[in-house]
Write a protein that holds these residues in place. Structure first.
Motif, PDB file in Angstrom:
ATOM      1  N   TYR A 192       0.826  -1.209   0.000  1.00 46.38           N
ATOM      2  CA  TYR A 192       0.000   0.000   0.000  1.00 46.38           C
ATOM      3  C   TYR A 192       0.863   1.263   0.000  1.00 46.38           C
ATOM      4  CZ  TYR A 192      -3.828  -3.200   1.314  1.00 46.38           C
ATOM      5  OH  TYR A 192      -4.740  -4.200   1.338  1.00 46.38           O
ATOM      6  N   GLU A 193       1.921   1.180   0.793  1.00 50.24           N
ATOM      7  CA  GLU A 193       2.802   2.341   0.903  1.00 50.24           C
ATOM      8  C   GLU A 193       3.456   2.657  -0.438  1.00 50.24           C
ATOM      9  OE1 GLU A 193       5.848   1.765   3.769  1.00 50.24           O
ATOM     10  OE2 GLU A 193       6.703   3.766   3.503  1.00 50.24           O
ATOM     11  N   ARG A 200       3.149   5.910  -2.947  1.00 49.37           N
ATOM     12  CA  ARG A 200       4.211   6.771  -3.486  1.00 49.37           C
ATOM     13  C   ARG A 200       4.089   6.912  -5.007  1.00 49.37           C
ATOM     14  NH1 ARG A 200       7.836   4.513   0.544  1.00 49.37           N
ATOM     15  NH2 ARG A 200       8.499   2.889  -0.900  1.00 49.37           N
ATOM     16  N   ILE A 201       3.644   5.841  -5.648  1.00 50.44           N
ATOM     17  CA  ILE A 201       3.548   5.899  -7.102  1.00 50.44           C
ATOM     18  C   ILE A 201       2.384   6.772  -7.542  1.00 50.44           C
ATOM     19  CG2 ILE A 201       3.014   4.493  -9.149  1.00 50.44           C
ATOM     20  CD1 ILE A 201       4.618   2.234  -7.805  1.00 50.44           C
ATOM     21  N   THR A 202       1.284   6.582  -6.871  1.00 46.62           N
ATOM     22  CA  THR A 202       0.071   7.280  -7.308  1.00 46.62           C
ATOM     23  C   THR A 202      -0.113   8.635  -6.644  1.00 46.62           C
ATOM     24  OG1 THR A 202      -1.176   6.134  -5.590  1.00 46.62           O
ATOM     25  CG2 THR A 202      -1.123   5.111  -7.773  1.00 46.62           C
ATOM     26  N   GLY A 203       0.690   8.860  -5.627  1.00 44.64           N
ATOM     27  CA  GLY A 203       0.527  10.134  -4.935  1.00 44.64           C
ATOM     28  C   GLY A 203      -0.591  10.112  -3.925  1.00 44.64           C
ATOM     29  N   LEU A 204      -1.061   8.934  -3.595  1.00 44.63           N
ATOM     30  CA  LEU A 204      -2.119   8.809  -2.596  1.00 44.63           C
ATOM     31  C   LEU A 204      -1.508   8.397  -1.267  1.00 44.63           C
ATOM     32  CD1 LEU A 204      -4.692   6.820  -4.787  1.00 44.63           C
ATOM     33  CD2 LEU A 204      -4.750   9.292  -4.282  1.00 44.63           C
ATOM     34  N   SER A 205      -2.316   8.576  -0.229  1.00 42.33           N
ATOM     35  CA  SER A 205      -1.857   8.094   1.077  1.00 42.33           C
ATOM     36  C   SER A 205      -2.071   6.580   1.158  1.00 42.33           C
ATOM     37  CB  SER A 205      -2.638   8.791   2.204  1.00 42.33           C
ATOM     38  OG  SER A 205      -3.998   8.417   2.147  1.00 42.33           O
ATOM     39  N   VAL A 263      -5.099   4.385  -0.530  1.00 45.67           N
ATOM     40  CA  VAL A 263      -4.815   3.235  -1.406  1.00 45.67           C
ATOM     41  C   VAL A 263      -5.600   2.028  -0.939  1.00 45.67           C
ATOM     42  CG1 VAL A 263      -3.017   1.626  -2.146  1.00 45.67           C
ATOM     43  CG2 VAL A 263      -2.531   4.072  -2.072  1.00 45.67           C
ATOM     44  N   LYS A 264      -5.591   1.836   0.359  1.00 45.13           N
ATOM     45  CA  LYS A 264      -6.280   0.670   0.917  1.00 45.13           C
ATOM     46  C   LYS A 264      -7.782   0.742   0.653  1.00 45.13           C
ATOM     47  CE  LYS A 264      -6.612  -1.825   5.335  1.00 45.13           C
ATOM     48  NZ  LYS A 264      -6.233  -1.794   6.770  1.00 45.13           N
TER      49      LYS A 264
END
Lengths: 160, 361
Positions: A124-125, A129-134, A138-139
């Motif tokens: 998730y982490e 980082r890839i998508t710019g989401l927390s 993501v979860k």
């Protein structure tokens, strides 16, 4: 990153990047453009990128480019768009094709999250980082997408 | 703790691969026996995407980068320099071609008998007569004047100025050949070092022994008297090395063109002064031998002579070689002159009003 590292990245990650872009965009030529653009950006910024982080950087660039292409794609209709014939014939379900059809039902961001998770096995982490989401985003988004896929499978199973 | 309220999230985490093994076992134990939950978990596990290994990117070579050394740099931007370089090449080639054409025309214009080359060797010293028959004495192209001088010298061997005069005679007969003499001497000395008995040293080495048409092998009528029997180089001073004392000396060999006399006589006058006691009648008929001391002073010769001038080549070959050497020398001198003229010259190449190249030669 040196020249050899870059060429090694091409050999290692071009295929997976192409799969990711193709599933995201649903079009092979667009996916090839995304891959070429991603590696071009990597080459231009090779001085500031460590070889160990090249893969994440490539998927980050590819994700952004895929989103851009996907948004443009809403105004474009491809003649050679994927045609699904016979895959959902009763009594002969093709799980892979059903899943592809289910994937098309997702939004572009959720599709990318599923692909990053299932194809590349990112945490998730890392996906954050890839998508710019927390990580929490993501979860949530990923679980939401997974439920949609499961519901699609259940609905197809019910039809069959 | 897995409950009915949160079991779905555990299933999603299991599908994402985020559950630990213990949590996975706990979930499996929780759903065990509940068909509905087991089927739901199977749907979640089936909803995972599997990458297709056959879906590959074709054309990775296009993405690969090459080393900078292999890059091809186009010259489109440097077209002005290319034009300038081409003009320069045309200018230089034009000059050299023009000079070459003039030299050729000069060669053609030359009349063979009127050649005034400094390399032209008078027949008296250049002709290398070959004895047509072994019995016949070879004709020696020595001028009468020189022979007269030599005779005078020989008839008065006790003259104090003998060495001086013989030196003069030798220089008269073989003028301006100190440089080639030195070369021959070096060759002879090196031959001695190798313990190879090379009586004629350099010349015999250079010329194929089987085809020495320019060397007359004269059968000496005095063989039975203990005279040495050896080939002679006519008209030129030849170097001989005394093998016992390493005494380098020049032996001028000549023969009076007297048909019934001996073709040559030999007399060496080195530091050992091996003067043979010749019979009195031999002075009338035999050629004279004069010793010329080696010029070891290292002084430069007053006039350089062509290498070919020292080769005993007869007739037209000699003339042809002289012509060739003249032409070569002319070309060399002209090129040198051109180089001198172009030295310290500023060359500026313009395209329109714009200077594109300027350099100093």
């Amino acid at each position: 990153m040196e020249l050899n590292d870059y060429n090694l990245c091409v050999h290692q990650w071009a295929d997976s990047l192409f799969r990711f872009a193709r599933k995201c965009l649903g079009h092979e030529e667009d996916a090839r453009d995304v891959v070429q653009g991603s590696f071009e950006v990597l080459w231009q910024k090779r001085k500031s990128i460590e070889p160990g982080k090249a893969k994440a950087f490539l998927f980050q660039v590819a994700y952004r480019q895929a989103i851009d292409v996907y948004r443009k794609k809403g105004r474009i209709t491809y003649k050679d768009e994927l045609v699904h014939t016979g895959s959902m014939e009763p009594g002969n379900p093709d799980l892979k094709r059903v899943l592809e059809r289910a994937l098309e039902q997702l939004e572009e961001q959720a599709r990318a999250l599923v692909l990053l998770k299932d194809y590349e096995g990112y945490s998730y982490e890392e996906i954050g980082r890839i998508t710019g989401l927390s990580e929490a985003q993501v979860k949530v988004y990923l679980h939401r997408a997974r439920k949609i896929l499961k519901d699609y499978l259940v609905s197809v199973e019910n039809i069959i | 703790m897995i409950t009915r309220e949160n079991y779905e999230e555990y299933m999603l985490l299991l599908a994402d691969g985020e559950l630990s093994p213990s949590e996975t076992e706990e979930l499996k134990a929780f759903v065990k026996g509940n068909t509905e939950m087991e089927q739901e978990m199977a749907y979640y596990m089936s909803a995972r995407m599997v990458p297709d290994a056959n879906d590959i990117y074709i054309g990775k070579e296009e993405l690969l980068k090459k080393a900078y050394g292999a890059r091809i740099i186009g010259l489109q931007r440097n077209w002005a320099y290319g034009i300038a370089a081409g003009i320069l090449l045309l200018i230089f080639f034009g000059i050299f071609k023009q000079q070459g054409g003039n030299s050729k025309s000069e060669i053609v214009k030359k009349d063979v008998p009127q050649t005034n080359s400094k390399f032209q060797i008078p027949n008296s010293s250049m002709q290398a007569p070959v004895a047509k028959q072994e019995d016949q004495p070879s004709t020696i192209p020595a001028s009468k004047h020189s022979i007269t001088k030599i005779k005078k010298t020989i008839t008065s061997p006790v003259n104090n100025s003998f060495n001086e005069e013989t030196n003069n005679i030798a220089r008269a007969e073989a003028p301006k050949q100190d440089s080639i003499e030195k070369y021959i001497a070096r060759a002879d000395i090196s031959a001695n070092k190798d313990s190879q008995p090379k009586r004629f040293g350099w010349r015999v080495d250079k010329v194929k022994k089987d085809s020495i048409s320019h060397i007359a092998r004269v059968k000496s009528p005095h063989d039975n008297r203990g005279w040495r029997k050896e080939p002679i180089l006519f008209g030129q001073g030849t170097r001989n090395v005394d093998k016992q004392n390493n005494d380098t000396s020049t032996i001028v060999k000549a023969a009076k063109p007297d048909e019934n006399k001996q073709p040559f006589a030999e007399r060496t006058m080195g530091e050992r002064d091996h003067r043979r006691e010749l019979p009195e009648h031999m002075f009338d008929t035999a050629a004279l031998i004069a010793k010329v001391p080696v010029d070891n002073t290292g002084a430069e010769p007053k006039q350089k002579r062509s290498f070919f001038a020292h080769l005993p080549i007869v007739g037209r070959k000699n003339i042809g070689i002289n012509l060739v050497t003249d032409a070569v020398e002319n070309n060399v001198s002209k090129v040198k002159q051109i180089k001198e003229n172009l030295k310290n010259t500023d060359v500026v190449i313009k395209l329109g009003k714009k200077e594109i190249l300027a350099f100093n030669l």
